[in-house]
Write an enzyme that holds these catalytic residues in place. Structure first.
Site, short mmCIF file in Angstrom:
data_model
loop_
_atom_site.label_atom_id
_atom_site.label_comp_id
_atom_site.label_asym_id
_atom_site.label_seq_id
_atom_site.Cartn_x
_atom_site.Cartn_y
_atom_site.Cartn_z
N ASN A 173 -12.75 2.19 -2.16
CA ASN A 173 -12.40 0.92 -2.80
C ASN A 173 -12.52 -0.16 -1.72
O ASN A 173 -11.63 -0.31 -0.89
CB ASN A 173 -10.97 0.99 -3.35
N GLY A 215 -2.15 0.27 2.31
CA GLY A 215 -2.39 -0.72 3.37
C GLY A 215 -1.24 -0.84 4.36
O GLY A 215 -1.21 -1.77 5.17
P1 13P Z 1 -5.53 1.81 1.80
O1 13P Z 1 -6.36 3.05 2.00
O2 13P Z 1 -6.05 0.63 2.56
O3 13P Z 1 -4.07 2.06 1.99
O4 13P Z 1 -5.72 1.40 0.26
C1 13P Z 1 -5.59 2.35 -0.72
C2 13P Z 1 -6.03 1.78 -2.01
O5 13P Z 1 -5.42 0.86 -2.51
C3 13P Z 1 -7.24 2.33 -2.62
O6 13P Z 1 -7.39 1.89 -3.92
#
Ligand code: 13P
Length: 248
Positions: A9, A170
């Site tokens: 993503n 995140g």
């Molecule tokens: P991160 O891998 O940056 O934590 O994001 C995960 C996410 O929201 C994927 O859709």
């Protein structure tokens, strides 16, 4: 059909130049044992479609449920189909939070995607407070039940679920393999209760939330984890390669 998937993503990141570089790098990933899905922003779909290695799949990050019409700024499922999009993320916590998307609206999106032959990657997950209150299983269960209550076992055959604890997205805080497994097992049981044993056995359930090169293998090794939905780490070629190779 249940299969191993690693989906990237890219969120609202990259431009034509940086996406081109990353796509060229992705072409060096050989013999992936899982399906790799790349979900760029709408503006990069065309570039990704032409540059994506032939064994990778193209995904989108959003869709509007209406077939066409006066919805300024929106994109329909048939437009995605026209771009050879095979997967589409729906129900992401960022869209639930920043765009007030409800379970009912997400269900409409899923209906529209399915009728255009696009596989929804349905995201669900609890926030930190709910996890601390120990209500995480019931929270995720109600997201699933509310969204899919009007669907049949035939309708949902192609649906993929991504468990993404909001507190892990995140943040660098990852669910432990055991926490992921506990929730994935619960999701599979809910699916079995709603749609039967075969549907539950066929469901692919991905983990998302600070999944990185150094933790992917241990999470993917859990019996009910079928791969990952990767945010930040999918923008870094070396990191993403390790994650793809960890999924087998
Ligand atoms: P991160 O891998 O940056 O934590 O994001 C995960 C996410 O929201 C994927 O859709």
């Amino acid at each position: 059909m249940r299969k191993k998937i690693v989906a990237a993503n890219w969120k609202m990141n990259l431009n034509q130049s940086t996406a081109n570089t990353l796509l060229e790098g992705l072409a060096t990933i050989e013999n992936a044992a899982c399906e790799v899905v790349i979900c760029p922003s709408f503006t990069l779909l065309s570039t990704a479609q032409s540059k994506l290695p032939s064994n990778f799949s193209l995904g989108a990050q959003n869709v509007h449920p209406a077939p066409e019409g006066a919805f300024t700024g929106e994109v329909s499922a048939s437009m995605l189909k026209d771009m050879k999009v095979k997967y589409c993320i729906v129900g992401h916590s960022e869209r639930r939070e920043y765009f007030a998307e409800t379970d009912a609206f997400i269900a409409e999106k899923i209906k529209s995607l399915l009728s255009n032959g696009i596989t929804p990657i349905f995201c669900c997950g609890e926030n930190l407070q709910i996890r601390q209150n120990n209500s995480h299983q019931s929270c995720v269960e109600s997201q699933i039940r509310n969204t899919f209550s009007l669907f049949t076992a035939k309708d949902i055959e192609s649906v993929v679920i991504a468990y993404e604890p909001v507190w892990a997205i995140g943040t660098g805080m990852t669910a432990s393999p055991e926490q992921a497994e506990e929730m994935h097992l619960h999701i599979r049981q809910v699916w079995k209760d709603m749609f039967g044993e075969t549907a539950a056995a066929q469901l692919s359930i991905l983990y998302g939330g600070s999944c990185k090169a150094d933790n992917a293998a241990s999470i993917f090794a859990m019996p009910n984890v079928d791969g990952g939905l990767i945010g930040g780490a999918s923008l870094k070629l070396d990191e993403f390669k390790v994650i793809v190779n960890a999924c087998k």
